[in-house]
Scaffold this active site. Structure first.
Site, PDB file in Angstrom:
ATOM      1  N   SER A 123       3.885   5.385  -0.437  1.00  0.00           N
ATOM      2  CA  SER A 123       4.742   5.547   0.739  1.00  0.00           C
ATOM      3  C   SER A 123       6.219   5.659   0.375  1.00  0.00           C
ATOM      4  O   SER A 123       6.678   5.153  -0.641  1.00  0.00           O
ATOM      5  CB  SER A 123       4.535   4.360   1.688  1.00  0.00           C
ATOM      6  OG  SER A 123       4.740   3.139   1.009  1.00  0.00           O
ATOM      7  N   GLN A 125       9.461   4.149   0.702  1.00  0.00           N
ATOM      8  CA  GLN A 125       9.592   2.701   0.884  1.00  0.00           C
ATOM      9  C   GLN A 125      10.854   2.165   0.234  1.00  0.00           C
ATOM     10  O   GLN A 125      11.511   2.837  -0.567  1.00  0.00           O
ATOM     11  CB  GLN A 125       8.382   1.995   0.280  1.00  0.00           C
ATOM     12  CG  GLN A 125       8.241   2.214  -1.224  1.00  0.00           C
ATOM     13  CD  GLN A 125       7.004   1.535  -1.786  1.00  0.00           C
ATOM     14  OE1 GLN A 125       7.125   0.474  -2.399  1.00  0.00           O
ATOM     15  NE2 GLN A 125       5.838   2.141  -1.587  1.00  0.00           N
ATOM     16  N   HIS A 127      12.408  -2.119  -0.857  1.00  0.00           N
ATOM     17  CA  HIS A 127      12.128  -3.556  -0.878  1.00  0.00           C
ATOM     18  C   HIS A 127      13.386  -4.310  -0.442  1.00  0.00           C
ATOM     19  O   HIS A 127      14.469  -4.067  -0.970  1.00  0.00           O
ATOM     20  CB  HIS A 127      11.702  -3.998  -2.274  1.00  0.00           C
ATOM     21  CG  HIS A 127      10.563  -3.187  -2.828  1.00  0.00           C
ATOM     22  ND1 HIS A 127       9.342  -3.099  -2.190  1.00  0.00           N
ATOM     23  CD2 HIS A 127      10.477  -2.392  -3.916  1.00  0.00           C
ATOM     24  CE1 HIS A 127       8.546  -2.309  -2.900  1.00  0.00           C
ATOM     25  NE2 HIS A 127       9.210  -1.862  -3.938  1.00  0.00           N
ATOM     26  N   LYS A 150      12.515  -7.979  -4.226  1.00  0.00           N
ATOM     27  CA  LYS A 150      11.544  -7.364  -5.114  1.00  0.00           C
ATOM     28  C   LYS A 150      12.162  -6.221  -5.923  1.00  0.00           C
ATOM     29  O   LYS A 150      11.729  -5.073  -5.808  1.00  0.00           O
ATOM     30  CB  LYS A 150      10.342  -6.854  -4.298  1.00  0.00           C
ATOM     31  CG  LYS A 150       9.158  -6.387  -5.142  1.00  0.00           C
ATOM     32  CD  LYS A 150       8.112  -5.729  -4.245  1.00  0.00           C
ATOM     33  CE  LYS A 150       7.004  -5.097  -5.049  1.00  0.00           C
ATOM     34  NZ  LYS A 150       6.092  -4.300  -4.207  1.00  0.00           N
ATOM     35  N   GLU A 152      12.390  -3.920  -9.109  1.00  0.00           N
ATOM     36  CA  GLU A 152      11.244  -3.555  -9.931  1.00  0.00           C
ATOM     37  C   GLU A 152      11.617  -2.489 -10.952  1.00  0.00           C
ATOM     38  O   GLU A 152      12.661  -1.835 -10.857  1.00  0.00           O
ATOM     39  CB  GLU A 152      10.084  -3.073  -9.059  1.00  0.00           C
ATOM     40  CG  GLU A 152      10.334  -1.782  -8.309  1.00  0.00           C
ATOM     41  CD  GLU A 152       9.204  -1.433  -7.345  1.00  0.00           C
ATOM     42  OE1 GLU A 152       8.521  -2.351  -6.871  1.00  0.00           O
ATOM     43  OE2 GLU A 152       9.024  -0.240  -7.071  1.00  0.00           O
ATOM     44  N   HIS A 290      12.454   4.776  -2.493  1.00  0.00           N
ATOM     45  CA  HIS A 290      11.678   5.427  -3.554  1.00  0.00           C
ATOM     46  C   HIS A 290      10.244   5.657  -3.102  1.00  0.00           C
ATOM     47  O   HIS A 290       9.787   5.096  -2.092  1.00  0.00           O
ATOM     48  CB  HIS A 290      11.683   4.571  -4.822  1.00  0.00           C
ATOM     49  CG  HIS A 290      11.067   3.210  -4.632  1.00  0.00           C
ATOM     50  ND1 HIS A 290      11.740   2.173  -4.019  1.00  0.00           N
ATOM     51  CD2 HIS A 290       9.843   2.715  -4.958  1.00  0.00           C
ATOM     52  CE1 HIS A 290      10.973   1.091  -4.004  1.00  0.00           C
ATOM     53  NE2 HIS A 290       9.807   1.406  -4.561  1.00  0.00           N
ATOM     54  N   ARG A 309       8.075   0.369   4.879  1.00  0.00           N
ATOM     55  CA  ARG A 309       7.601   1.750   4.742  1.00  0.00           C
ATOM     56  C   ARG A 309       8.031   2.598   5.929  1.00  0.00           C
ATOM     57  O   ARG A 309       8.194   2.081   7.029  1.00  0.00           O
ATOM     58  CB  ARG A 309       6.074   1.791   4.636  1.00  0.00           C
ATOM     59  CG  ARG A 309       5.479   0.985   3.503  1.00  0.00           C
ATOM     60  CD  ARG A 309       3.960   1.043   3.522  1.00  0.00           C
ATOM     61  NE  ARG A 309       3.362   0.270   2.448  1.00  0.00           N
ATOM     62  CZ  ARG A 309       3.077  -1.023   2.507  1.00  0.00           C
ATOM     63  NH1 ARG A 309       3.351  -1.695   3.631  1.00  0.00           N
ATOM     64  NH2 ARG A 309       2.551  -1.648   1.480  1.00  0.00           N
ATOM     65  N   LYS A 315      -0.217   3.044   6.608  1.00  0.00           N
ATOM     66  CA  LYS A 315       0.074   1.632   6.859  1.00  0.00           C
ATOM     67  C   LYS A 315       1.208   1.490   7.875  1.00  0.00           C
ATOM     68  O   LYS A 315       1.795   2.464   8.339  1.00  0.00           O
ATOM     69  CB  LYS A 315       0.430   0.934   5.544  1.00  0.00           C
ATOM     70  CG  LYS A 315      -0.720   0.880   4.536  1.00  0.00           C
ATOM     71  CD  LYS A 315      -0.293   0.136   3.284  1.00  0.00           C
ATOM     72  CE  LYS A 315      -1.428   0.060   2.266  1.00  0.00           C
ATOM     73  NZ  LYS A 315      -1.019  -0.634   1.027  1.00  0.00           N
TER      74      LYS A 315
END
Length: 436
Positions: A123, A125, A127, A150, A152, A290, A309, A315
């Protein structure tokens, strides 16, 4: 703190798998192959295997394996192998984290280690940062399950594609001129704001205008999105007869096949299209937009599963939150090549305290040492076979799919019996350097 002898040994872990529908299927998935070796389970050929999770997160916990190794190095495969969760074991042996980690994050691992096998795009999205994560978790705990941020990093194992961050304003002006359907979708007033702005107007003004047009795009009606995507698809198919389509245009056509009538397909024109070669890494801070597109990677992040998302997904979508939270930073992202620590090990250091990743490729018959560090580590054997020692302890045979936890202040030495490829996740070294 003094560790007991048992707490200086390597712990074998049995790990969890996530079967999200975007994962590669069956034996095509490295996640499936690693999970099968790690757990002793059969791979289902028609099932997607998306993510292998190594760590303490409750959505995909790792467990301490109590059974010894057989003489041939293969795990004894019985259900009783799986003992306590790694999180529970750490809570009972907190000194394995080291003093600094324990003070900063409490009695838990601050990082979550993963392998991803991506068949189709994840997706659109981002964080949330820590403050927003706490607010979202409090308001919608069933959707936003963590109160932690989050950040990453994705380290490519194969060629790996991603959409990451916004293209520059100059590039976006080119998109609006070359993709007239987007102007139709957002309206000429929003498009003109972009076309008439320049960098001299100041960073905040540029971000404000970018936020306005992106929010307008992501909030478009389903009917308009379906119509505009159909028009884009038809035009590109016609133009492909007389010219070579750009990489971004070809990507948009691929995404449309995966997610028909999805606004995320159109939004791809706004984002940087990143192609990583094996051994290259991309890091993403909080509130950075991203979407991973295809390929396989090692991923490491702060211990959280919070995702906001807004496209390319069946979702829950939260367009309002996503559009309001983004940094709207423009320009191509930094690509990490890794810093060589010795002939066999490269270290990837993102600008986050929670984690770093080492890649080790050890030729047949070679050996290397991971010096003792002040925090815990998780090792994943990606391929090959070797012997791993914790300190002066007797060596353990390690093979593909093995995952091992190493307590803080434990030197790890490795000898290869065939070419050995492994990865280590640990707390970012800068945290410990800062305290020297």
């Amino acid at each position: 703190m003094d560790s007991t002898p048992s707490q200086k040994n390597l712990l074998r872990l049995r790990c969890s798998v996530q079967n999200y529908d975007w994962g590669l299927k069956g034996h095509d998935s490295r996640v499936a192959r690693l999970y099968a070796r790690n757990s002793g389970s059969e791979t289902r050929p028609d099932s997607p295997y998306a993510e292998l999770w190594m760590g303490t997160h409750e959505s995909g916990p790792s467990f301490v394996v109590q059974a010894p190794r057989a003489s041939n190095g293969v795990s004894v495969d019985v259900d009783d192998d799986v003992g306590v969760s790694l999180k529970k074991w750490i809570s009972e042996n907190p000194n394995v984290l080291g003093d600094k980690v324990l003070r900063n994050w409490g009695c838990d691992l601050p990082f979550l280690f993963k392998v991803l096998s991506v068949a189709k795009a994840l997706s659109i999205q981002a964080h949330p940062n820590k403050e927003l994560a706490r607010a979202l978790h409090k308001a919608l705990p069933d959707v936003y399950k963590d109160d932690n941020h989050k950040p990453e990093m994705a380290l490519a194992i194969t060629e790996f594609e991603a959409l990451c961050g916004f293209i520059s304003i100059e590039e976006l002006k080119g998109v609006l001129c070359n993709v007239p359907e987007i102007v139709e979708l957002v309206g000429s007033a929003y498009a003109n704001q972009i076309l008439h702005i320049n960098e001299q107007d100041g960073e905040e003004k540029v971000k404000s205008v970018l936020r306005s047009i992106f929010t307008q795009l992501m909030s478009a009606s389903k009917e308009m999105i379906t119509k505009v995507l159909s028009n884009i698809k038809s035009r590109l198919q016609i133009e492909s007869q007389v010219r070579k389509l750009t990489d971004k245009e070809l990507l948009v056509l691929r995404l449309e096949k995966q997610y028909p009538a999805d606004v995320g397909v159109i939004s791809a024109f706004f984002f940087n299209y990143v192609k990583l070669n094996p051994g290259e890494a991309l890091y993403l801070g909080a509130d950075e937009l991203h979407a991973y597109v295809s390929g396989e990677c090692i991923e490491c992040m702060a211990t959280s599963d919070n995702v906001v998302r807004a496209g390319l997904t069946p979702k829950h979508r939260d367009v309002k939150t996503l559009c309001s939270m983004l940094t709207y930073k423009q320009g191509f992202p930094e690509i990490l090549q890794g810093v060589p620590l010795n002939s066999y090990v490269r270290r990837y250091l993102p600008p986050f305290d929670e984690f770093e990743v080492d890649q080790c490729i050890l030729p047949h018959g070679a050996s290397t040492v991971f010096p003792a560090v002040s925090g815990p580590s998780i090792f994943l054997v990606m391929a090959g076979e070797g012997i791993m020692h914790a300190g002066s302890s007797k060596g353990e045979v390690v093979t593909e799919g093995d995952v091992l936890f190493a307590p803080a202040n434990t030197e790890i030495s490795i000898e290869s019996e065939s070419e050995l490829q492994l990865y280590r996740a640990g707390v970012n070294d800068r945290l410990f350097q800062a305290s020297l």
